[in-house]
Design a protein around this motif. Structure first.
Motif, PDB file in Angstrom:
ATOM      1  N   LEU A 157      17.530  36.155 -10.898  1.00  0.00           N
ATOM      2  CA  LEU A 157      16.937  37.601 -10.081  1.00  0.00           C
ATOM      3  C   LEU A 157      15.380  36.628 -11.053  1.00  0.00           C
ATOM      4  O   LEU A 157      14.573  37.454 -12.277  1.00  0.00           O
ATOM      5  N   THR A 158      14.684  35.702 -10.564  1.00  0.00           N
ATOM      6  CA  THR A 158      13.711  35.120 -11.152  1.00  0.00           C
ATOM      7  C   THR A 158      12.777  34.967  -9.675  1.00  0.00           C
ATOM      8  O   THR A 158      13.526  34.733  -8.746  1.00  0.00           O
ATOM      9  N   ASP A 159      11.578  34.713 -10.109  1.00  0.00           N
ATOM     10  CA  ASP A 159      10.650  34.504  -9.148  1.00  0.00           C
ATOM     11  C   ASP A 159      10.944  35.377  -7.520  1.00  0.00           C
ATOM     12  O   ASP A 159      10.788  34.819  -6.337  1.00  0.00           O
ATOM     13  N   LEU A 160      11.069  36.668  -7.186  1.00  0.00           N
ATOM     14  CA  LEU A 160      10.966  37.686  -6.489  1.00  0.00           C
ATOM     15  C   LEU A 160       9.804  38.313  -5.912  1.00  0.00           C
ATOM     16  O   LEU A 160       8.420  37.933  -6.117  1.00  0.00           O
ATOM     17  N   PRO A 161       9.978  37.912  -4.505  1.00  0.00           N
ATOM     18  CA  PRO A 161       8.998  38.256  -4.019  1.00  0.00           C
ATOM     19  C   PRO A 161       8.244  39.371  -4.073  1.00  0.00           C
ATOM     20  O   PRO A 161       9.847  40.058  -4.289  1.00  0.00           O
ATOM     21  N   LEU A 270      15.027  46.401   1.683  1.00  0.00           N
ATOM     22  CA  LEU A 270      15.957  46.920   1.184  1.00  0.00           C
ATOM     23  C   LEU A 270      16.558  46.016  -0.238  1.00  0.00           C
ATOM     24  O   LEU A 270      16.662  46.394  -0.851  1.00  0.00           O
ATOM     25  N   ILE A 271      17.006  44.712   0.178  1.00  0.00           N
ATOM     26  CA  ILE A 271      17.352  43.949  -0.223  1.00  0.00           C
ATOM     27  C   ILE A 271      16.426  43.236  -1.535  1.00  0.00           C
ATOM     28  O   ILE A 271      16.971  43.788  -2.246  1.00  0.00           O
ATOM     29  N   VAL A 272      15.527  43.228  -1.547  1.00  0.00           N
ATOM     30  CA  VAL A 272      14.324  42.910  -2.274  1.00  0.00           C
ATOM     31  C   VAL A 272      13.855  44.001  -3.097  1.00  0.00           C
ATOM     32  O   VAL A 272      13.725  43.859  -4.495  1.00  0.00           O
ATOM     33  N   ARG A 273      13.651  44.793  -2.267  1.00  0.00           N
ATOM     34  CA  ARG A 273      13.724  45.953  -3.170  1.00  0.00           C
ATOM     35  C   ARG A 273      14.719  46.234  -4.288  1.00  0.00           C
ATOM     36  O   ARG A 273      14.183  47.084  -5.747  1.00  0.00           O
ATOM     37  N   ALA A 274      15.882  46.157  -3.754  1.00  0.00           N
ATOM     38  CA  ALA A 274      16.949  46.240  -4.938  1.00  0.00           C
ATOM     39  C   ALA A 274      17.066  44.935  -6.412  1.00  0.00           C
ATOM     40  O   ALA A 274      17.085  45.043  -7.234  1.00  0.00           O
ATOM     41  N   LEU A 275      16.774  43.829  -5.286  1.00  0.00           N
ATOM     42  CA  LEU A 275      16.300  42.738  -6.563  1.00  0.00           C
ATOM     43  C   LEU A 275      15.816  43.034  -8.173  1.00  0.00           C
ATOM     44  O   LEU A 275      16.045  42.667  -8.725  1.00  0.00           O
ATOM     45  N   HIS A 276      14.121  44.070  -7.776  1.00  0.00           N
ATOM     46  CA  HIS A 276      13.167  44.315  -7.835  1.00  0.00           C
ATOM     47  C   HIS A 276      13.938  45.691  -9.062  1.00  0.00           C
ATOM     48  O   HIS A 276      14.068  45.707 -10.862  1.00  0.00           O
ATOM     49  N   ALA A 277      14.603  46.051  -8.261  1.00  0.00           N
ATOM     50  CA  ALA A 277      15.624  47.455  -9.194  1.00  0.00           C
ATOM     51  C   ALA A 277      17.032  47.069 -10.768  1.00  0.00           C
ATOM     52  O   ALA A 277      16.881  47.359 -11.690  1.00  0.00           O
ATOM     53  N   PHE A 278      17.359  45.711 -10.066  1.00  0.00           N
ATOM     54  CA  PHE A 278      18.166  44.983 -10.519  1.00  0.00           C
ATOM     55  C   PHE A 278      17.906  44.639 -12.042  1.00  0.00           C
ATOM     56  O   PHE A 278      17.953  44.716 -13.330  1.00  0.00           O
ATOM     57  N   ARG A 279      16.633  43.417 -11.375  1.00  0.00           N
ATOM     58  CA  ARG A 279      15.757  43.316 -13.076  1.00  0.00           C
ATOM     59  C   ARG A 279      14.745  44.280 -13.920  1.00  0.00           C
ATOM     60  O   ARG A 279      15.666  43.952 -15.600  1.00  0.00           O
ATOM     61  N   ALA A 280      14.648  45.447 -13.339  1.00  0.00           N
ATOM     62  CA  ALA A 280      13.831  46.171 -14.079  1.00  0.00           C
ATOM     63  C   ALA A 280      14.979  46.633 -15.304  1.00  0.00           C
ATOM     64  O   ALA A 280      15.201  47.051 -16.380  1.00  0.00           O
ATOM     65  N   GLU A 281      16.631  46.899 -14.653  1.00  0.00           N
ATOM     66  CA  GLU A 281      17.642  47.609 -15.342  1.00  0.00           C
ATOM     67  C   GLU A 281      18.255  46.943 -16.577  1.00  0.00           C
ATOM     68  O   GLU A 281      19.341  46.943 -17.370  1.00  0.00           O
ATOM     69  N   GLY A 282      17.375  45.153 -16.724  1.00  0.00           N
ATOM     70  CA  GLY A 282      17.756  44.307 -17.722  1.00  0.00           C
ATOM     71  C   GLY A 282      19.366  43.392 -16.976  1.00  0.00           C
ATOM     72  O   GLY A 282      19.222  42.597 -17.640  1.00  0.00           O
TER      73      GLY A 282
END
Length: 321
Positions: A157-161, A270-282
């Motif tokens: 989960l790095t360099d996410l769009p 939805l996928i990109v949204r989920a990736l950001h949510a995962f990263r925000a969760e730590g």
């Protein structure tokens, strides 16, 4: 073989079964571990009668040497896939337990198929890691062939769009803001053209998805147009895997878009949204499983968003009926 007793799983066996499953996973080079809660939920699922559909081989030391389940997962659309899951503790492989277990599972799967969906063609189906010679020898000996290949794709989960905006008329909302049954109906409709899919009734949706200990509604999203659920992304979390995997990850467990809403970028958003949510969760890693032969182009979509293949699994099957 006389030194083991075959019997159904009992509640007091759960820790021993989990220990045997995890030992087998480690021996097979798999980085997933089972929790007691996951096992209990699986045994309590609507497609299993524990008394008839589970079996363990217990040694004189009360060690679980082999385990197996036979289960169904809702109404089939075309092919009735009766799932068989099991294995042998690595300390007891090569003793014939695997063949005895698999023979029982095939016999039981055939009985389940004839009692539930005999009007559909049926198969007993088992999943095994790709390239496993021991699994291949056992399955081929028992008359199984490869039915399908599946891929586990992952990415850090790095360099996410940035999260794309939804198309006009569509809103992205957390799972908790929509009705469970509306998402279930969207699942049944959107997955109707996926190979091997089954229709989930409310009971199966509740036990297999909403009430599952691994389900993370706070990391899941739904696309809504007016009052209609047009797409959804469900996320699962398996914290017991973190130490073995070497990172903290979440899975995109189920993703679907209604046919008439496809091609508008909703799934990728939805996928990109989920990736950001995962990263925000730590978390620092994301995973998704995909049918290698999917006609929907799912694998290409995920790869285009940065996912790469990490593991490959084969579905081995044998005709029933």
């Amino acid at each position: 073989m006389s030194e083991v007793i075959w019997r159904p799983v009992e509640e007091g066996d759960h820790d021993a079964v989990v220990a045997a499953v995890d030992a087998a996973s480690e021996a097979d080079g798999l980085e997933e571990r089972l929790s007691v809660d996951e096992l209990a939920e699986r045994l309590d699922g609507p497609g299993i009668d524990v008394a008839t559909d589970s079996r363990i081989a217990v040694g004189p030391d009360d060690e679980v040497r082999a385990w197996g389940l036979v289960e169904t997962r809702g109404e089939p659309l075309e092919l009735d896939r009766v799932w068989i899951w099991g294995g042998v503790h690595p300390a007891h492989r090569g003793t014939g337990l695997g063949r005895e277990l698999l023979a029982w599972q095939v016999e039981r799967a055939d009985a389940v198929h004839r009692a539930t969906w005999p009007s559909h063609p049926g198969v007993a189906e088992a999943m095994a890691p790709g390239g496993s010679d021991s699994h291949e020898r056992l399955f081929r000996h028992m008359g199984f062939t490869v039915l399908r290949w599946w891929l586990d794709l992952g990415q850090p989960l790095t360099d996410l769009p940035p999260v794309p905006d939804p198309p006009a008329g569509v809103r992205f909302v957390p799972y908790a803001e929509v009705d469970d049954d509306a998402v279930r109906r969207a699942f049944n409709a959107s997955w109707a053209d996926h190979w091997g899919s089954r229709q989930r009734d409310p009971d199966a949706w509740r036990t297999e998805v909403v009430a599952a200990s691994v389900f993370r509604p706070d990391l899941s999203s739904v696309a809504v147009a007016g009052d209609e659920v047009v797409a959804f992304l469900l996320a699962d979390r398996f914290p017991q895997d973190d130490e073995v995997r070497g990172h903290a990850e979440a899975w995109i467990s189920t993703l679907g878009t209604l046919r008439e809403w496809r091609g508008r970028g909703i799934a990728s958003a939805l996928i990109v949204r989920a990736l950001h949510a995962f990263r925000a969760e730590g978390l620092d890693h994301a995973m998704i499983g995909v049918d290698a032969e999917s006609l929907t182009g799912a694998a290409a979509l995920y790869r285009g968003l940065g996912f790469v293949e990490e593991k490959r699994f084969a579905s081995w099957s044998r005709p029933l009926g």
